[in-house]
Design a protein around this motif. Sequence first.
Motif, PDB file in Angstrom:
ATOM      1  N   GLU A 191     -53.838  90.171   3.061  1.00 27.71           N
ATOM      2  CA  GLU A 191     -52.733  90.766   3.816  1.00 27.71           C
ATOM      3  C   GLU A 191     -52.736  92.286   3.686  1.00 27.71           C
ATOM      4  O   GLU A 191     -52.491  93.010   4.664  1.00 27.71           O
ATOM      5  N   GLN A 192     -53.039  92.761   2.490  1.00 32.99           N
ATOM      6  CA  GLN A 192     -53.119  94.207   2.274  1.00 32.99           C
ATOM      7  C   GLN A 192     -54.327  94.802   3.002  1.00 32.99           C
ATOM      8  O   GLN A 192     -54.244  95.908   3.561  1.00 32.99           O
ATOM      9  N   LEU A 193     -55.434  94.075   3.003  1.00 30.48           N
ATOM     10  CA  LEU A 193     -56.627  94.532   3.724  1.00 30.48           C
ATOM     11  C   LEU A 193     -56.346  94.637   5.221  1.00 30.48           C
ATOM     12  O   LEU A 193     -56.802  95.570   5.886  1.00 30.48           O
ATOM     13  N   GLN A 194     -55.596  93.679   5.732  1.00 34.49           N
ATOM     14  CA  GLN A 194     -55.246  93.700   7.148  1.00 34.49           C
ATOM     15  C   GLN A 194     -54.404  94.926   7.490  1.00 34.49           C
ATOM     16  O   GLN A 194     -54.623  95.587   8.519  1.00 34.49           O
ATOM     17  N   SER A 195     -53.461  95.253   6.634  1.00 35.04           N
ATOM     18  CA  SER A 195     -52.607  96.412   6.857  1.00 35.04           C
ATOM     19  C   SER A 195     -53.424  97.705   6.810  1.00 35.04           C
ATOM     20  O   SER A 195     -53.265  98.589   7.665  1.00 35.04           O
ATOM     21  N   ILE A 196     -54.316  97.824   5.819  1.00 31.55           N
ATOM     22  CA  ILE A 196     -55.157  99.014   5.689  1.00 31.55           C
ATOM     23  C   ILE A 196     -56.082  99.154   6.890  1.00 31.55           C
ATOM     24  O   ILE A 196     -56.291 100.250   7.416  1.00 31.55           O
ATOM     25  N   SER A 197     -56.643  98.027   7.344  1.00 31.04           N
ATOM     26  CA  SER A 197     -57.553  98.057   8.491  1.00 31.04           C
ATOM     27  C   SER A 197     -56.856  98.629   9.717  1.00 31.04           C
ATOM     28  O   SER A 197     -57.422  99.459  10.446  1.00 31.04           O
ATOM     29  N   ALA A 198     -55.622  98.194   9.949  1.00 31.69           N
ATOM     30  CA  ALA A 198     -54.871  98.681  11.105  1.00 31.69           C
ATOM     31  C   ALA A 198     -54.650 100.189  11.019  1.00 31.69           C
ATOM     32  O   ALA A 198     -54.785 100.913  12.012  1.00 31.69           O
ATOM     33  N   LYS A 199     -54.349 100.674   9.821  1.00 29.14           N
ATOM     34  CA  LYS A 199     -54.112 102.112   9.640  1.00 29.14           C
ATOM     35  C   LYS A 199     -55.393 102.925   9.795  1.00 29.14           C
ATOM     36  O   LYS A 199     -55.346 104.089  10.207  1.00 29.14           O
ATOM     37  N   LYS A 200     -56.525 102.319   9.482  1.00 23.76           N
ATOM     38  CA  LYS A 200     -57.812 103.017   9.563  1.00 23.76           C
ATOM     39  C   LYS A 200     -58.471 102.884  10.936  1.00 23.76           C
ATOM     40  O   LYS A 200     -59.558 103.411  11.158  1.00 23.76           O
ATOM     41  N   GLY A 201     -57.829 102.162  11.848  1.00 19.99           N
ATOM     42  CA  GLY A 201     -58.421 101.960  13.165  1.00 19.99           C
ATOM     43  C   GLY A 201     -59.607 101.018  13.133  1.00 19.99           C
ATOM     44  O   GLY A 201     -60.534 101.121  13.927  1.00 19.99           O
ATOM     45  N   VAL A 202     -59.544 100.060  12.199  1.00 18.09           N
ATOM     46  CA  VAL A 202     -60.623  99.088  12.015  1.00 18.09           C
ATOM     47  C   VAL A 202     -60.056  97.709  12.318  1.00 18.09           C
ATOM     48  O   VAL A 202     -58.896  97.414  12.022  1.00 18.09           O
ATOM     49  N   LYS A 203     -60.873  96.838  12.885  1.00 15.66           N
ATOM     50  CA  LYS A 203     -60.409  95.495  13.205  1.00 15.66           C
ATOM     51  C   LYS A 203     -60.461  94.596  11.972  1.00 15.66           C
ATOM     52  O   LYS A 203     -61.232  94.846  11.049  1.00 15.66           O
ATOM     53  N   PHE A 204     -59.647  93.540  12.004  1.00 12.79           N
ATOM     54  CA  PHE A 204     -59.583  92.609  10.876  1.00 12.79           C
ATOM     55  C   PHE A 204     -59.703  91.189  11.391  1.00 12.79           C
ATOM     56  O   PHE A 204     -58.958  90.770  12.283  1.00 12.79           O
ATOM     57  N   LEU A 205     -60.664  90.453  10.853  1.00 16.67           N
ATOM     58  CA  LEU A 205     -60.884  89.060  11.234  1.00 16.67           C
ATOM     59  C   LEU A 205     -60.442  88.171  10.074  1.00 16.67           C
ATOM     60  O   LEU A 205     -61.084  88.148   9.022  1.00 16.67           O
ATOM     61  N   ASN A 206     -59.346  87.455  10.272  1.00 19.38           N
ATOM     62  CA  ASN A 206     -58.796  86.611   9.210  1.00 19.38           C
ATOM     63  C   ASN A 206     -59.430  85.222   9.250  1.00 19.38           C
ATOM     64  O   ASN A 206     -58.974  84.333   9.972  1.00 19.38           O
ATOM     65  N   LEU A 207     -60.469  85.033   8.438  1.00 21.21           N
ATOM     66  CA  LEU A 207     -61.158  83.751   8.349  1.00 21.21           C
ATOM     67  C   LEU A 207     -60.465  82.789   7.381  1.00 21.21           C
ATOM     68  O   LEU A 207     -60.719  81.582   7.409  1.00 21.21           O
TER      69      LEU A 207
END
Length: 290
Positions: free
Chosen positions: A219-235
């Motif tokens: 969940e924290q990785l997803q939040s950081i990804s959004a702030k960094k302009g990076v996509k997040f794939l939740n497997l």
Amino acid sequence: MSTSAKTFPIWAFFSLLTNGVLLLAVILLIWQQQKLTAFFGGIITSPEQINVNNSGPVAIPAIPDLGRRHQLSYQQWVDILKQEAKVAADRRPVHLTILAGDSLSLWFPTELLPGGKNWLNQGISGETSKGLLKRLNIFDRTQPEVIFVMIGINDLIRGIDDKVILDNHQQIMSYLRRVHPTAEIVVQSILPHGGEEATWQGRDKLLAITNNRIRRLNEQLQSISAKKGVKFLNLYPLFTNTQGNLRQEFTTDGLHLNREGYIVWRSALQIYSDIELKPEIQRVSGRDKK
């Protein structure tokens, strides 16, 4: 309107929507595949047989065969990855897609990787987020269309603090975004482990890590990804059972994946690419031609 509604970030809404569609699509795809396999039992004799580039059925072993690479030292591994990245940089294959991570990425059977792409596997067994960060420059000269990153489970096994793992991920995202500005960077969630049913040799170390902790870290990785302009794939939800552990039918030992696990991952990569990445890639390609 309530305060919580006002502060709910828009990126989180779209991320939930995309991953919800992905989860449903993968489940339907696997269900359909199982039905077809049962119906055409006389043609497809076992789940190990798949069709690769219309070249006929190919047998996929339950545990991927790494051959000589399995006995290599870390530095020997790095040296080989350097050579492979150099070839990719010199030849500049179209639709280059990079897998960066640990043994989970390394063991991804080439026959199961989604078609229509040229894959460069930059996985190393036992890799940590710090190790991956240090060797990202290996493929600096390549021109990937997409970079998929999965890293972190070995950090947890080694007792590394969540804050350090997240900081390393931020640095990985920043580096890839800077060096590969036209590529789509996709951080993939850390997968759960098998819990009490795990048979991996480091089982005690796995059991010291709760899957709830992995879920919160994702969940924290997803939040950081959004702030960094990076996509997040939740497997993560694709691989969990009702207890929140890695499903037995997808793993060899509670940590690594078997062929069924890689089929699920492949399906997720393919569907996510079609839904989330293709429009972005086409937009960037069209802009570059102007």
